[in-house]
Design a protein around this motif. Structure first.
Motif, PDB file in Angstrom:
ATOM      1  N   PHE A 221       0.834  -1.210   0.000  1.00  0.00           N
ATOM      2  CA  PHE A 221       0.000   0.000   0.000  1.00  0.00           C
ATOM      3  C   PHE A 221       0.865   1.256   0.000  1.00  0.00           C
ATOM      4  O   PHE A 221       0.554   2.241  -0.668  1.00  0.00           O
ATOM      5  N   GLU A 226      -1.300   5.947  -5.865  1.00  0.00           N
ATOM      6  CA  GLU A 226      -2.519   6.666  -5.506  1.00  0.00           C
ATOM      7  C   GLU A 226      -2.638   6.947  -4.021  1.00  0.00           C
ATOM      8  O   GLU A 226      -3.144   8.000  -3.617  1.00  0.00           O
ATOM      9  N   ILE A 227      -2.193   6.017  -3.178  1.00  0.00           N
ATOM     10  CA  ILE A 227      -2.437   6.163  -1.739  1.00  0.00           C
ATOM     11  C   ILE A 227      -1.190   6.089  -0.875  1.00  0.00           C
ATOM     12  O   ILE A 227      -1.277   6.318   0.331  1.00  0.00           O
ATOM     13  N   ARG A 230      -0.367   8.718   1.666  1.00  0.00           N
ATOM     14  CA  ARG A 230      -1.417   8.984   2.650  1.00  0.00           C
ATOM     15  C   ARG A 230      -1.395   8.034   3.838  1.00  0.00           C
ATOM     16  O   ARG A 230      -2.125   8.259   4.814  1.00  0.00           O
ATOM     17  N   VAL A 231      -0.623   6.972   3.774  1.00  0.00           N
ATOM     18  CA  VAL A 231      -0.654   5.974   4.841  1.00  0.00           C
ATOM     19  C   VAL A 231       0.579   6.005   5.732  1.00  0.00           C
ATOM     20  O   VAL A 231       0.572   5.403   6.809  1.00  0.00           O
TER      21      VAL A 231
END
Length: 249
Positions: A221, A226-227, A230-231
Motif C-alpha cells: 500500500f 494513488e495512496i 497517505r498511509v
C-alpha cells in the motif's frame, strides 16, 4: 506498451517465474514456521520448538523472508521499467538486472538483521524464536519505528519507492549491468524506507506469518502511487500509540 511476438513469451515466462518465486518463498516460510513449532502468529505451540540462534541458521531464514515480503512490493517498479523499455532502449536483461539488484540489496539487509538478532539473543532481548522477552523492548521498538515514519529520511526514501519512474529517469542505464546498478540503488532506498517494519518482527516473533502478511500488505500500500503518501504518517501514529499502550499495560 506493445510487444512483439518474440518478446511476449519471454515477458510472460519472466513474470511467471517472478510470481512463482514469491509463492515458493511463502511456502518455505510456512514450512519453516511449522518445523519451528510456532503458530501463525509466531507463538510456540507444543514441545517441538526449534529455536534458531546462530547466524548460519538465521541468515537463510531472513533471506527467504526478504523474498516473500519484498518481492511483491516490487511489482510497480518492474512495471515502470517496462513502460520505459521502448522509449528508453530498455531490455528484458535490464529488467532482470533491476530485479536481481533489488533482491541483492535486501539479502545484504538480511545478513545485517541476522547479526542484530544474534546480538539481541545474547543480550536476552529476544528469545530463540525472535520474540521479545521484555515489554520495554517491544514498546520501545514500536515507538522508534513509529517516530521514523515522520522523519526526513523516511520521506526521502519513500519518495523514491513511491515513484520509481522518477528514479529511473534520473539514473537510467541500459543493459543488464545498468539494470543491476539501478536495482541496487532502488533496493538501498527501499531498505531505508522499510527497515523498521522488518525490525517489528521482534515484537511478536520473526516467524509470525501474521506479522509477515500484514507488514507485506502495508508496504505494498505504501508504494502504490494513488495512496502511498497517505498511509505513512497514520501508520506512525498507530505504531507510537501501540508502543505507549504496551508500555503502560
Amino acid at each position: 506498451m506493445t510487444t512483439s511476438p518474440v518478446q511476449l513469451p519471454l515477458r510472460s515466462i519472466l513474470w511467471v517465474l517472478f510470481f512463482a518465486a514469491i509463492l515458493g518463498a511463502w511456502a518455505v516460510m510456512f514450512m519453516m514456521a511449522r518445523m519451528s513449532g510456532v503458530d501463525v502468529i509466531g507463538r510456540p505451540v507444543g514441545m517441538n520448538m526449534m529455536p534458531m540462534t546462530s547466524f548460519g541458521a538465521l541468515f537463510p531464514m531472513w533471506a527467504i523472508m526478504m523474498a516473500a515480503m519484498m518481492l511483491p512490493t516490487m511489482i510497480p517498479t518492474l512495471r515502470n521499467y517496462e513502460a520505459l523499455m521502448k522509449s528508453a532502449d530498455g531490455t528484458r536483461a535490464g529488467w532482470v538486472g533491476v530485479l536481481i539488484g533489488y533482491f541483492v540489496t535486501w539479502v545484504g539487509f538480511a545478513a545485517l538483521i541476522s547479526v542484530v538478532q544474534v546480538l539481541l539473543i545474547r543480550f536476552n532481548a529476544v528469545d530463540g524464536l525472535g520474540i521479545s522477552t521484555t515489554g520495554w523492548f517491544a514498546s520501545g521498538l514500536l515507538i522508534v519505528v513509529g517516530i521514523f515514519q515522520f522523519t526526513r529520511a523516511k520521506e526521502i526514501c519513500h519518495s523514491v519507492c513511491h515513484s520509481p519512474m522518477t528514479y529511473f529517469l534520473g539514473h537510467w542505464k541500459t543493459g543488464f549491468a545498468g539494470g543491476l546498478r539501478m536495482g541496487l540503488g532502488l533496493g538501498a532506498f527501499c531498505v531505508g524506507c522499510c527497515w523498521g517494519f522488518m525490525m517489528l518482527g521482534f515484537v511478536g516473533g520473526v516467524m509470525s506469518l501474521l506479522w509477515m502478511g500484514l507488514a507485506t500488505l502495508f508496504m505494498i500500500f505504501e508504494k502504490l502511487p494513488e495512496i502511498g503518501h497517505r498511509v505513512t504518517k497514520p501508520a506512525g501514529v498507530v505504531l507510537i500509540g501501540a508502543g505507549v499502550l504496551l508500555a503502560v499495560l
